[in-house]
Design a protein around this motif. Structure first.
Motif, PDB file in Angstrom:
ATOM      1  N   LYS A  16       0.838  -1.213   0.000  1.00  0.00           N
ATOM      2  CA  LYS A  16       0.000   0.000   0.000  1.00  0.00           C
ATOM      3  C   LYS A  16       0.866   1.254   0.000  1.00  0.00           C
ATOM      4  CE  LYS A  16      -3.659   2.465   2.396  1.00  0.00           C
ATOM      5  NZ  LYS A  16      -3.200   3.683   1.831  1.00  0.00           N
ATOM      6  N   ASP A  20       1.036   4.221  -2.803  1.00  0.00           N
ATOM      7  CA  ASP A  20       0.881   5.642  -2.486  1.00  0.00           C
ATOM      8  C   ASP A  20       2.019   6.456  -3.091  1.00  0.00           C
ATOM      9  OD1 ASP A  20      -1.400   5.003  -1.088  1.00  0.00           O
ATOM     10  OD2 ASP A  20      -0.475   5.202   0.913  1.00  0.00           O
ATOM     11  N   LEU A  63       6.536   9.617   2.079  1.00  0.00           N
ATOM     12  CA  LEU A  63       6.016   8.272   1.796  1.00  0.00           C
ATOM     13  C   LEU A  63       7.139   7.269   1.578  1.00  0.00           C
ATOM     14  CD1 LEU A  63       2.984   9.115  -0.524  1.00  0.00           C
ATOM     15  CD2 LEU A  63       2.895   8.229   1.812  1.00  0.00           C
TER      16      LEU A  63
END
Length: 196
Positions: A16, A20, A63
């Motif tokens: 995930k 992102d 991120l």
């Protein structure tokens, strides 16, 4: 199981987080392409687009840091799974070894029991029926031991020493007479070590 679950959870979390990062990268690439193409001519729009690209670059960095942290946790979880898997394999090997030894011992005991049973049948065939019946009855009552050796004037069934009257009765009895202990009622077997 807990370690495997943790590893699969961190794998999903890593996937995930990587998605992102890809989304932010793609959006930043689109914005950069718009900026480079010259399609945006308004200074206000250009400034806004440049701010958004800078913001996306910062977001992408954040991120990517998250991805690295998740990757480290996943690697730690994978090491733990590998360690526990090795330990489980070692324990299972010990269990398998113990089971094999138990099975071998059981077979050995079964073979010994079969041999003893055959020997008992041979000996029982030479014993008078009434004596065998008495022995079997006493054996059932006394936890598997129907006869006991008289050793040094002591019954080895109940471990009590016979009193002088009982010793005199044993001495006076015929060699083939069936004698019983006054305390535990087992059949007494006289030997050279009886102390008579």
């Amino acid at each position: 199981m807990a370690a495997t679950t943790e590893e699969s959870d961190t794998a999903r979390e890593q996937t995930k987080a990587e998605q992102d990062v890809d989304q932010v990268r793609q959006r930043a690439a689109r914005d950069q392409q718009r900026l480079d193409s010259g399609a945006v001519t308004s200074p206000k729009d250009l400034e806004s687009l440049q701010r958004e690209i800078a913001s996306l670059a910062k977001r992408q960095g954040d991120l990517e840091d998250i991805v690295l942290e998740v990757m480290e946790r996943r690697e730690s979880a994978q090491e733990r799974v590998a360690e526990l898997t090795d330990r489980v394999a070692a324990v299972q090997a010990k269990v398998d070894d113990a089971t094999a030894r138990r099975d071998a011992a059981t077979q050995e005991l079964d073979a010994e029991a079969a041999t003893v049973t055959k020997e008992r049948e041979v000996v029982a065939g030479s014993v008078p029926a009434d004596l065998l019946k008495l022995y079997d009855k006493l054996r059932a009552q006394q936890g598997g031991v129907g006869a006991a050796r008289l050793y040094q004037r002591r019954c080895e069934g109940c471990r009590l020493e016979l009193n002088i009257t009982e010793i005199n009765d044993v001495k006076a009895a015929a060699p083939d007479a069936v004698l019983r202990c006054e305390n535990c009622r087992r059949i007494l077997v006289r030997t050279a070590d009886s102390g008579l």
